[in-house]
Design a protein around this motif. Structure first.
Motif, PDB file in Angstrom:
ATOM      1  N   ASN A 295      42.128  28.254  43.550  1.00 47.43           N
ATOM      2  CA  ASN A 295      42.871  29.689  43.817  1.00 47.43           C
ATOM      3  C   ASN A 295      43.647  29.101  45.381  1.00 47.43           C
ATOM      4  OD1 ASN A 295      40.464  29.765  43.973  1.00 47.43           O
ATOM      5  ND2 ASN A 295      40.717  31.774  44.797  1.00 47.43           N
TER       6      ASN A 295
ATOM      7  N   ASN B 244      45.754  27.462  39.328  1.00 44.84           N
ATOM      8  CA  ASN B 244      44.875  28.035  39.559  1.00 44.84           C
ATOM      9  C   ASN B 244      45.487  29.396  38.372  1.00 44.84           C
ATOM     10  OD1 ASN B 244      43.086  30.537  40.778  1.00 44.84           O
ATOM     11  ND2 ASN B 244      45.062  31.605  41.376  1.00 44.84           N
TER      12      ASN B 244
ATOM     13  N   SER C 138      45.075  34.016  37.778  1.00 45.86           N
ATOM     14  CA  SER C 138      43.853  34.958  38.868  1.00 45.86           C
ATOM     15  C   SER C 138      43.496  36.192  37.206  1.00 45.86           C
ATOM     16  CB  SER C 138      44.908  35.065  39.589  1.00 45.86           C
ATOM     17  OG  SER C 138      45.041  34.350  41.018  1.00 45.86           O
TER      18      SER C 138
END
Length: 358
Positions: free
Chosen positions: A269, A304, A306
């Protein structure tokens, strides 16, 4: 001086990177590197600096449902361990530093941590709940050997009989076995030891300034023999780098007395994606594309993810295979073991000014 394409030993990140909050950006130009080479100078100062800070608060409420903790406390900001995949790197940008080499060479020392913790305990409305040391950066990183803030925090937790958790990958925790043993007798502590690989070569590349694998397994054994509940974090699992070690890691953890294991799948990230890619191309150039593609396969085609509930475990075929291996390892090597919840009931009896009716 580091040659182009040469892996920078002793550090995880291979360079400084831009801080997204800075108005101005800088880069190291080729003519400057040539000048440094001619003069025999280093183009950047890699010596670790320790910077005293005095924050106004020390305990953080953790909002994420994925990390298994409600509150965290970090005596240091930044971490000299230099783990290239570390999610905490991004937080260094909020302090005006970069997530690359600054994160592991500019360490903020929270000098007033103990005083802030005691003040936190003294709030009239406060009800005890486990606080985890190292929710962001390792409380037993090399700086702790000199500053001993973590030890004084543990003494404070014991003074008030308050439950505490620890996450670390440093054998320095053995120094504090005396106070940790006393906390364990009251069911007030749990230790999470991070062991990412059993291969020392991999460890040195991924986590250049951490304790050796041998020392970490020895630490798990010593803590367990002292009656301290230990969970081993086989984290992060990185496809193409340590994903073949899941079962051996769980077996080694069990053989040394761990009561449970946890895992996460790596996610890159923020600024970490660029740092990791740069590191991968210098440390493991022959497999860089394969590793990046397999990481992306665990996160819906991205490096990534989230989304809560999915980001720490991943999705897709590779992530499913990793999860199955972990579940198999738990059934095979850790059957019948577990860790009880920490005791939150003792705190009120030891907090000054609290009177008992009995």
């Amino acid at each position: 001086m580091q040659a182009e394409g040469e892996h920078l030993k002793g550090r995880g990140a291979q360079k400084n990177i831009a801080n997204k909050f800075d108005k101005h950006q800088h880069e190291i130009r080729a003519d400057f590197l040539n000048y440094c080479a001619h003069e025999g100078d280093e183009p950047q100062n890699l010596k670790t600096l320790f910077i005293d800070t005095f924050p106004k608060s020390i305990v953080n409420k953790v909002e994420s449902p994925d990390v298994g903790m409600g509150f965290s406390l970090n005596p240091y900001q930044g971490c000299e361990h230099g783990c290239v995949y570390c999610y905490a790197r991004n937080s260094h940008e909020y302090w005006g530093y970069d997530a690359g080499l600054d994160f592991e060479s500019r360490i903020l020392v929270k000098r007033n941590a103990v005083q802030l913790l005691e003040a936190y305990f003294m709030r009239k409305s406060y009800k005890a709940a486990p606080i985890v040391l190292s929710g962001n950066t390792d409380c037993y990183q090399p700086a702790e050997k000199e500053f001993q803030i973590t030890r004084r925090l543990l003494e404070t937790f014991y003074k008030y009989r308050h439950p505490v958790g620890i996450i670390t990958k440093n054998a320095l925790i053995q120094r504090d076995l005396d106070i940790i043993r006393e906390l364990a007798k009251c069911n007030l502590i749990q230790v999470n030891m991070s062991i990412t690989s059993l291969e020392e070569k991999t460890r040195r590349l991924l986590e250049p300034r951490t304790a050796s694998i041998k020392k970490r397994l020895e630490t798990v054994k010593k803590l367990s023999e002292a009656g301290v509940p230990v969970n081993v974090m086989t984290a992060p699992i990185i496809p193409g780098i340590n994903s073949h070690e899941v079962l051996p890691l769980i077996k080694a953890a069990a053989d040394h007395g761990a009561r449970s294991v946890g895992y996460t799948v790596v996610r890159l990230n923020g600024a970490i994606a660029g740092i990791f890619e740069d590191w991968l191309k210098t440390a493991m150039p022959d497999r860089a594309d394969k590793v990046l593609n397999q990481i992306a396969a665990c996160h819906e085609g991205n490096l990534n993810d989230s989304q809560f509930g999915r980001r720490m475990r991943g999705s897709g075929e590779f992530a499913t295979q990793i999860k199955a291996q972990v579940e198999l390892g738990r059934k095979k090597y850790l059957k019948g073991r577990g860790i009880d919840p920490l005791d939150c009931s003792l705190f009120e009896k030891y907090r000054p000014g609290q009177l008992s009716l009995f």
